[in-house]
Design a protein around this motif. Structure first.
Motif, mmCIF file in Angstrom:
data_model
loop_
_atom_site.group_PDB
_atom_site.id
_atom_site.type_symbol
_atom_site.label_atom_id
_atom_site.label_comp_id
_atom_site.label_asym_id
_atom_site.label_seq_id
_atom_site.Cartn_x
_atom_site.Cartn_y
_atom_site.Cartn_z
ATOM 1 N N ALA A 1 0.857 -1.054 -0.007
ATOM 2 C CA ALA A 1 0.027 0.045 0.076
ATOM 3 C C ALA A 1 0.928 1.026 0.172
ATOM 4 C CB ALA A 1 -0.894 0.079 1.300
ATOM 5 N N PRO A 2 0.578 2.378 -0.717
ATOM 6 C CA PRO A 2 1.199 3.410 -0.939
ATOM 7 C C PRO A 2 1.191 4.192 0.653
ATOM 8 C CG PRO A 2 -0.778 3.745 -1.861
ATOM 9 C CD PRO A 2 -0.780 2.427 -1.536
ATOM 10 N N ARG A 3 2.032 4.887 1.146
ATOM 11 C CA ARG A 3 2.208 5.450 2.524
ATOM 12 C C ARG A 3 1.505 6.821 2.395
ATOM 13 N NH1 ARG A 3 2.332 1.260 5.800
ATOM 14 N NH2 ARG A 3 4.041 -0.333 5.162
ATOM 15 N N ARG A 4 0.243 7.012 2.535
ATOM 16 C CA ARG A 4 -0.302 8.216 2.385
ATOM 17 C C ARG A 4 -0.090 9.323 3.331
ATOM 18 N NH1 ARG A 4 -6.981 9.415 2.923
ATOM 19 N NH2 ARG A 4 -6.713 11.846 2.815
ATOM 20 N N PHE A 5 0.184 8.683 5.003
ATOM 21 C CA PHE A 5 0.360 9.479 5.839
ATOM 22 C C PHE A 5 1.818 8.978 6.654
ATOM 23 C CE2 PHE A 5 -4.440 8.568 6.053
ATOM 24 C CZ PHE A 5 -4.899 10.145 5.698
ATOM 25 N N ASP A 6 2.467 10.111 7.140
ATOM 26 C CA ASP A 6 3.504 10.010 7.807
ATOM 27 C C ASP A 6 3.282 9.297 9.248
ATOM 28 O OD1 ASP A 6 5.355 10.934 6.106
ATOM 29 O OD2 ASP A 6 4.502 12.976 6.432
ATOM 30 N N VAL A 7 2.242 9.943 10.001
ATOM 31 C CA VAL A 7 1.924 9.532 11.128
ATOM 32 C C VAL A 7 0.325 9.420 11.390
ATOM 33 C CG1 VAL A 7 2.035 9.502 13.717
ATOM 34 C CG2 VAL A 7 3.963 10.342 12.304
ATOM 35 N N ILE A 8 -0.228 8.201 11.785
ATOM 36 C CA ILE A 8 -1.636 8.117 12.340
ATOM 37 C C ILE A 8 -1.458 7.809 13.722
ATOM 38 C CG2 ILE A 8 -1.808 5.686 11.705
ATOM 39 C CD1 ILE A 8 -4.704 6.346 11.039
ATOM 40 N N ALA A 9 -2.484 8.579 14.479
ATOM 41 C CA ALA A 9 -2.422 8.575 15.970
ATOM 42 C C ALA A 9 -3.663 8.104 16.564
ATOM 43 C CB ALA A 9 -1.845 9.745 16.615
ATOM 44 N N ILE A 10 -3.857 7.255 17.662
ATOM 45 C CA ILE A 10 -5.034 7.197 18.200
ATOM 46 C C ILE A 10 -4.755 7.583 19.712
ATOM 47 C CG2 ILE A 10 -6.467 5.171 19.146
ATOM 48 C CD1 ILE A 10 -5.529 3.354 16.994
ATOM 49 N N GLY A 11 -5.849 8.334 20.171
ATOM 50 C CA GLY A 11 -5.518 8.982 21.469
ATOM 51 C C GLY A 11 -7.109 9.879 21.986
ATOM 52 N N ASN A 12 -7.009 10.401 23.029
ATOM 53 C CA ASN A 12 -8.119 11.086 23.626
ATOM 54 C C ASN A 12 -8.619 12.094 22.838
ATOM 55 O OD1 ASN A 12 -8.796 9.620 26.186
ATOM 56 N ND2 ASN A 12 -6.912 10.245 27.003
ATOM 57 N N ALA A 13 -9.719 12.390 22.412
ATOM 58 C CA ALA A 13 -10.345 13.457 21.789
ATOM 59 C C ALA A 13 -10.920 14.340 22.826
ATOM 60 C CB ALA A 13 -11.200 13.039 20.792
ATOM 61 N N ILE A 14 -10.001 15.466 23.177
ATOM 62 C CA ILE A 14 -10.585 16.199 24.156
ATOM 63 C C ILE A 14 -10.433 17.814 23.581
ATOM 64 C CG2 ILE A 14 -9.935 17.200 26.448
ATOM 65 C CD1 ILE A 14 -8.423 14.699 27.051
ATOM 66 N N VAL A 15 -11.361 18.138 24.050
ATOM 67 C CA VAL A 15 -11.581 19.971 23.600
ATOM 68 C C VAL A 15 -10.985 20.797 24.999
ATOM 69 C CG1 VAL A 15 -13.172 21.967 23.314
ATOM 70 C CG2 VAL A 15 -13.256 19.645 22.153
ATOM 71 N N ASP A 16 -9.887 21.365 24.669
ATOM 72 C CA ASP A 16 -9.325 22.340 25.808
ATOM 73 C C ASP A 16 -10.104 23.542 25.710
ATOM 74 O OD1 ASP A 16 -7.491 20.511 26.564
ATOM 75 O OD2 ASP A 16 -5.935 21.288 25.355
ATOM 76 N N ILE A 17 -10.632 23.989 27.016
ATOM 77 C CA ILE A 17 -11.363 25.150 27.053
ATOM 78 C C ILE A 17 -10.745 25.833 28.016
ATOM 79 C CG2 ILE A 17 -13.618 26.427 27.713
ATOM 80 C CD1 ILE A 17 -14.543 23.246 27.267
ATOM 81 N N MET A 18 -9.901 27.212 27.578
ATOM 82 C CA MET A 18 -9.334 27.912 28.400
ATOM 83 C C MET A 18 -9.803 29.617 28.665
ATOM 84 S SD MET A 18 -5.255 28.706 28.079
ATOM 85 C CE MET A 18 -4.867 27.024 27.672
#
Length: 333
Positions: free
Chosen positions: A6-23
């Motif tokens: 498969a061609p490498r479309r992405f350099d990095v794919i990440a899995i993590g917490n999807a958080i909205v920072d409200i400051m």
């Protein structure tokens, strides 16, 4: 490991917490009246999060979370990135999706219907610069394995996993599935330990992943390294873990950072800055700089230097996202 056509479309794919920072800015009196632990971080439930949000003045809302911060740094450097994380079908979910996509990061995880709401980190900033954080993990803890797009993982050079998300059962199963997909596709697996308390709960899992050869790149700070290896001496701990992981990257605060890749060692000092304002996101941005160099095949010391420059930028101001031109700062423009 079987190479993928498969061609490498992405350099990095990440899995993590999807958080909205409200400051938002706040007075010391307001922090006290709300019963907050000034300068600390407290986990809160949905009712408490709603109360605090209503008490805030005009606020800045931006997508956050450790792995998402790393991708923001990578994208700012010019890398092609994708993110997998769970939001709810609500206002904050739309804020997160819009913001991360505006940063040129691919994000296609379907929003989750119903409760709980999208994760939020409500941050009260007092005039002395102290950040009082209140985190509601919400929907981010319910990422199902079915949300994974294995074709995107196969089309990435590196899969980057956030240790914080190993705690809840559902995303832990999703990350195990993602690791299997990456191994089958020839995608390298990078893992950040996130925090010593995560290791105290799941260290046996992490040590098993390492022993089974499922981790290609490991990120840690010196305290996390000690917790993982059981070795208080830094060099002893490095030797122990480097015997099992092809690439190990360990930050040591003002002492700089060390790495070993395929038997080669490198060290860089911390980048000098006028004043440390806020260390939030330092490790996330260090990983961004290192991974940018790594996927481009740069020398190990140069990868560390890029990480150190990115970390120095983020600790020179409030917030966990870069504000200056990282390309110009690192000299890659």
């Amino acid at each position: 490991m079987t190479a993928s056509p498969a061609p490498r479309r992405f350099d990095v794919i990440a899995i993590g917490n999807a958080i909205v920072d409200i400051m938002a800015p706040a007075t010391d009196d307001q922090v006290a009246a709300l019963g907050l632990a000034k300068g600390g971080m407290t986990l809160v439930d949905s009712d408490r999060a709603a109360t605090l949000y209503d008490a805030m003045g005009p606020a800045r809302e931006i997508s956050g979370g450790s792995a998402a911060n790393t991708l923001a740094g990578l994208a700012a450097l010019g890398a092609d990135c994708a993110f997998i994380g769970q939001v709810a079908d609500d206002q904050f979910g739309r804020v997160f999706a819009h913001d991360i996509r505006a940063g040129q990061i691919a994000f296609d995880t379907a929003a989750r219907a119903g409760q709980p709401q999208t994760a939020q980190c409500l941050i009260f900033v007092t005039p002395d610069g102290q950040r009082t954080m209140n985190t509601f993990l919400g929907a981010s803890q319910f990422l199902p394995a079915a949300a994974l797009d294995e074709t995107m993982i196969a089309a990435s050079r590196v899969l980057y996993l956030e240790g914080y998300l190993w705690d809840p059962e559902e995303p832990r199963a999703a990350m195990r599935k993602a690791i299997a997909a990456a191994r089958a596709a020839g995608t390298q697996v990078a893992f950040t330990l996130s925090d010593a308390f995560v290791i105290s709960r799941h260290g046996d899992d992490f040590r098993a992943l390492i022993a089974n050869g499922e981790i290609d790149i490991l990120f840690a700070n010196e305290h996390e390294l000690a917790a993982l290896t059981g070795e208080d001496d830094f060099h002893t701990g490095m030797a122990k873990i480097c015997a099992q992981v092809p690439t190990v990257v360990v930050t040591r605060g003002s002492e700089g950072a060390h790495a070993r890749r395929d038997g080669a060692d490198a060290h860089v000092p911390a980048e000098p800055i006028k004043r440390v304002v806020d260390t939030t996101g330092a490790g996330d941005l260090f990983a961004a700089g290192f991974l940018y160099g790594h996927v481009r095949g740069l020398a190990l010391e140069e990868c560390l230097r890029l990480g150190a420059v990115c970390a120095a930028e983020v600790i020179s101001h409030y917030g966990a996202r870069p504000e200056a031109d990282l390309k110009a700062l690192t000299g890659i423009a």
